[in-house]
Design a protein around this motif. Sequence first.
Motif, PDB file in Angstrom:
ATOM      1  N   ALA A  95      34.543  35.488  25.385  1.00 22.79           N
ATOM      2  CA  ALA A  95      34.732  36.267  24.160  1.00 22.79           C
ATOM      3  C   ALA A  95      33.428  36.386  23.373  1.00 22.79           C
ATOM      4  N   ARG A  96      32.588  35.363  23.429  1.00 24.92           N
ATOM      5  CA  ARG A  96      31.305  35.414  22.718  1.00 24.92           C
ATOM      6  C   ARG A  96      30.354  36.439  23.346  1.00 24.92           C
ATOM      7  N   PHE A  97      30.417  36.585  24.653  1.00 28.77           N
ATOM      8  CA  PHE A  97      29.479  37.448  25.369  1.00 28.77           C
ATOM      9  C   PHE A  97      30.261  38.478  26.191  1.00 28.77           C
ATOM     10  N   PRO A  98      30.953  39.401  25.514  1.00 25.21           N
ATOM     11  CA  PRO A  98      31.838  40.333  26.227  1.00 25.21           C
ATOM     12  C   PRO A  98      31.093  41.314  27.132  1.00 25.21           C
ATOM     13  N   VAL A  99      29.874  41.720  26.746  1.00 23.93           N
ATOM     14  CA  VAL A  99      29.137  42.670  27.583  1.00 23.93           C
ATOM     15  C   VAL A  99      28.703  42.007  28.886  1.00 23.93           C
ATOM     16  N   LEU A 100      28.141  40.806  28.792  1.00 21.88           N
ATOM     17  CA  LEU A 100      27.761  40.061  29.990  1.00 21.88           C
ATOM     18  C   LEU A 100      28.979  39.841  30.884  1.00 21.88           C
ATOM     19  N   THR A 101      30.105  39.473  30.277  1.00 20.35           N
ATOM     20  CA  THR A 101      31.329  39.240  31.049  1.00 20.35           C
ATOM     21  C   THR A 101      31.789  40.520  31.727  1.00 20.35           C
ATOM     22  N   GLY A 102      31.776  41.638  30.994  1.00 18.04           N
ATOM     23  CA  GLY A 102      32.245  42.899  31.566  1.00 18.04           C
ATOM     24  C   GLY A 102      31.387  43.361  32.725  1.00 18.04           C
ATOM     25  N   VAL A 103      30.052  43.250  32.598  1.00 15.09           N
ATOM     26  CA  VAL A 103      29.168  43.657  33.687  1.00 15.09           C
ATOM     27  C   VAL A 103      29.368  42.746  34.894  1.00 15.09           C
ATOM     28  N   ALA A 104      29.549  41.437  34.663  1.00 18.92           N
ATOM     29  CA  ALA A 104      29.803  40.508  35.770  1.00 18.92           C
ATOM     30  C   ALA A 104      31.120  40.840  36.471  1.00 18.92           C
ATOM     31  N   VAL A 105      32.158  41.150  35.693  1.00 17.53           N
ATOM     32  CA  VAL A 105      33.454  41.520  36.286  1.00 17.53           C
ATOM     33  C   VAL A 105      33.314  42.792  37.110  1.00 17.53           C
ATOM     34  N   HIS A 106      32.567  43.762  36.575  1.00 18.73           N
ATOM     35  CA  HIS A 106      32.385  45.037  37.278  1.00 18.73           C
ATOM     36  C   HIS A 106      31.694  44.830  38.624  1.00 18.73           C
ATOM     37  N   GLU A 107      30.602  44.095  38.625  1.00 14.54           N
ATOM     38  CA  GLU A 107      29.865  43.900  39.875  1.00 14.54           C
ATOM     39  C   GLU A 107      30.642  43.023  40.848  1.00 14.54           C
ATOM     40  N   ALA A 108      31.379  42.038  40.331  1.00 11.83           N
ATOM     41  CA  ALA A 108      32.247  41.237  41.204  1.00 11.83           C
ATOM     42  C   ALA A 108      33.332  42.109  41.815  1.00 11.83           C
ATOM     43  N   GLY A 109      33.779  43.111  41.054  1.00  7.74           N
ATOM     44  CA  GLY A 109      34.761  44.049  41.592  1.00  7.74           C
ATOM     45  C   GLY A 109      34.204  44.827  42.769  1.00  7.74           C
ATOM     46  N   HIS A 110      32.934  45.249  42.684  1.00 10.33           N
ATOM     47  CA  HIS A 110      32.310  45.917  43.828  1.00 10.33           C
ATOM     48  C   HIS A 110      32.258  44.979  45.033  1.00 10.33           C
ATOM     49  N   ALA A 111      31.915  43.725  44.789  1.00 12.25           N
ATOM     50  CA  ALA A 111      31.822  42.771  45.892  1.00 12.25           C
ATOM     51  C   ALA A 111      33.171  42.538  46.552  1.00 12.25           C
ATOM     52  N   ALA A 112      34.245  42.626  45.761  1.00 14.12           N
ATOM     53  CA  ALA A 112      35.582  42.336  46.286  1.00 14.12           C
ATOM     54  C   ALA A 112      36.267  43.554  46.879  1.00 14.12           C
ATOM     55  N   HIS A 113      35.994  44.742  46.335  1.00 12.25           N
ATOM     56  CA  HIS A 113      36.812  45.903  46.690  1.00 12.25           C
ATOM     57  C   HIS A 113      36.040  47.094  47.254  1.00 12.25           C
ATOM     58  N   THR A 114      34.719  47.105  47.179  1.00 11.09           N
ATOM     59  CA  THR A 114      33.941  48.245  47.665  1.00 11.09           C
ATOM     60  C   THR A 114      33.385  47.938  49.041  1.00 11.09           C
ATOM     61  N   MET A 136      37.727  51.151  42.125  1.00 13.67           N
ATOM     62  CA  MET A 136      37.467  49.722  42.213  1.00 13.67           C
ATOM     63  C   MET A 136      37.977  48.985  40.982  1.00 13.67           C
ATOM     64  N   GLU A 137      37.690  49.522  39.787  1.00 12.52           N
ATOM     65  CA  GLU A 137      38.134  48.835  38.570  1.00 12.52           C
ATOM     66  C   GLU A 137      39.659  48.797  38.480  1.00 12.52           C
ATOM     67  N   GLY A 138      40.324  49.830  38.993  1.00 12.63           N
ATOM     68  CA  GLY A 138      41.781  49.811  39.034  1.00 12.63           C
ATOM     69  C   GLY A 138      42.308  48.668  39.880  1.00 12.63           C
ATOM     70  N   ARG A 139      41.638  48.397  41.009  1.00 17.90           N
ATOM     71  CA  ARG A 139      42.048  47.280  41.866  1.00 17.90           C
ATOM     72  C   ARG A 139      41.794  45.938  41.160  1.00 17.90           C
ATOM     73  N   VAL A 140      40.685  45.854  40.434  1.00 20.11           N
ATOM     74  CA  VAL A 140      40.382  44.622  39.694  1.00 20.11           C
ATOM     75  C   VAL A 140      41.474  44.343  38.665  1.00 20.11           C
ATOM     76  N   VAL A 141      41.821  45.373  37.887  1.00 15.27           N
ATOM     77  CA  VAL A 141      42.823  45.201  36.834  1.00 15.27           C
ATOM     78  C   VAL A 141      44.199  44.918  37.424  1.00 15.27           C
ATOM     79  N   ALA A 142      44.517  45.527  38.578  1.00 19.88           N
ATOM     80  CA  ALA A 142      45.814  45.281  39.202  1.00 19.88           C
ATOM     81  C   ALA A 142      45.935  43.832  39.662  1.00 19.88           C
ATOM     82  N   ARG A 143      44.826  43.268  40.163  1.00 14.79           N
ATOM     83  CA  ARG A 143      44.875  41.885  40.656  1.00 14.79           C
ATOM     84  C   ARG A 143      44.665  40.867  39.547  1.00 14.79           C
ATOM     85  N   ARG A 144      43.839  41.227  38.560  1.00 14.84           N
ATOM     86  CA  ARG A 144      43.537  40.320  37.453  1.00 14.84           C
ATOM     87  C   ARG A 144      43.629  41.093  36.136  1.00 14.84           C
ATOM     88  N   PRO A 145      44.833  41.302  35.616  1.00 16.61           N
ATOM     89  CA  PRO A 145      44.986  42.091  34.384  1.00 16.61           C
ATOM     90  C   PRO A 145      44.178  41.556  33.215  1.00 16.61           C
TER      91      PRO A 145
END
Length: 589
Positions: A95-114, A136-145
């Motif tokens: 919660a303190r670093f939402p941008v860092l968290t969001g970019v990490a989630v996005h790139e992890a999503g590529h690693a998992a689903h792309t 890809m982000e849809g798959r991330v949200v479906a697996r980890r809302p």
Amino acid sequence: MNAPAALTMDNEVQTFTADAWGQLSVRVGRFVDEIAARRDLMTVVGIAATPELAGGRPAGAYSHTTATVTIDAAQTLSPSDDPNQIDLRDRRDRARFPVLTGVAVHEAGHAAHTVRRGRLSKAVGAWAALLEEPRMEGRVVARRPQDRVWLRSSASHLLGSCTASSASSAARLLILVGGRIDAGVYDRCDLADLAEVAGEFLTEKQIGIVVEQTRVAVALDDGDVDGLVRCAESIAAAIVDEFDDADVDSEGSDGDDGAGCSPQHGASEGAGDEIAASGKNTSLRDALAAMARRTAATAQAAEHLTPPSAAAARATTAAENQRQMIAAAGRVASTGRLAHSVRRPTDGELAQSLRLNRAVEGALDRGERTQHIPQAVPPGRMRIRELARREGQIAAGVIPTATPWSRTRRTVVEAPPWAVGIAVDVSQSMEPVLEISAVTAWMVNRAAVDRGAAATVVWNAKAANLPAESIGGAVYVPEAGGVSDGLPEALLALDSRLQLTSGAGTRLVVVITDADLPNLDEIYHQAEQLASSQTRMLWLIAGQINDGAPSQLTDRVGGLPGVTVVELDDPARVADIVGEAIVRLLEAE
């Protein structure tokens, strides 16, 4: 001694050792591993860690070749942030670093689903990379809302200056923003009308093609490269793009694999083609930034890092009061008793119940998903073409990449969860329809066994649960009596039993009444709460009893989204109407 690394932003400089960034990379890497469900990834967080590309440096990047996630700290952290004090495995730090968290989630999503898409023409490869973003982000949200909030919080960094200045950039906007709406990452109500913004540069036909192909792409499974390429080809054929037709590897080894409106996807149209952002473009860009700020502030307030705003505090208080009312109504209904009799169902009712069971089962049948998995080694079905390609690769002295064998995996597609609640008015004037209402409740309860959830609440001055037996035949018929002001409590009791406002899947509430109700404001409030949670409502108004339903109720409640009002001239049709409504909703999901 470790060389210092500088974090520069807004002309401020904060210096940390390379070891501090290395330790942060390890901690962020463990968070990325958790999201990607992989253990072979390398994560690098640091100043200018991402590759320099034409037009700028992306905030995050993922390389298939090296299985490396890189994040640029200068874009995702502020100058005062100490990398030694950041651990994204801690929810408060997320919660303190939402941008860092969001970019990490996005790139992890590529690693998992792309997956790599091979060699495509430059235009098709670029559109495919863009379509992969929302898919890809849809798959991330479906697996980890729970990760949806971070993708929204970092929207401005993932999308950049996503404005429309040409036909191709308008199409990219429809894909990157509209696709994320289709994928359930963004909410449509938070953003401007995308078709209106893109309409300055695209025809209605072009917009229709881009929107349709984006929706198709968002629904594709991981690894469906052929489907993604077909969507990209349709868009490339409809949009005149500046890309040439040279064959290129659409998954460059150092590319970001699609991190929004990054330069490698042609967000920059060239200095000579730049067009000042229109008011609509500015409005959309501001709406994206506002959504990101609002989401981050909400996440921080939830972790008590910042005090909630007055509006958020009021909303939280109202939600808590609603939860308490739902719980209290559920307790009262479970302990309350209204008079009823018990009888066995007739042969005709049993046959009708069987037909409803079959109809519901058919509506829930989603078939099976077939996946063909190529393999380099047996077992599996041999593919002669791939075997010949493998022999040629070996003869040429290159590492074999052909997959001569293939196996088929079939999995049953699970049906979405569903719940049906029935609220039956048992006041004195409702006596003519209580028998068929009880039979309807009995049939719906039987249809829900092992398939969904169902509950029935009867009400006059107060509300009470109507007993039900899912196995065997026992129809509980309530007795008429009393007045009819207990509907708000009945709706709350159904919410308590079926988690209507807090649940997921298909939810339907059926209200059977003569509409002669004294407390319309309270009823409307509870109906509005259900409608806001996307719970459908079917009101069956026994007009024959009350000589026509009062228009005040039907006009107010019927105007809510997802609400259908049916005047019941023939009480014998109650079971058919409810059964048809259930089947229609299940088939639509």
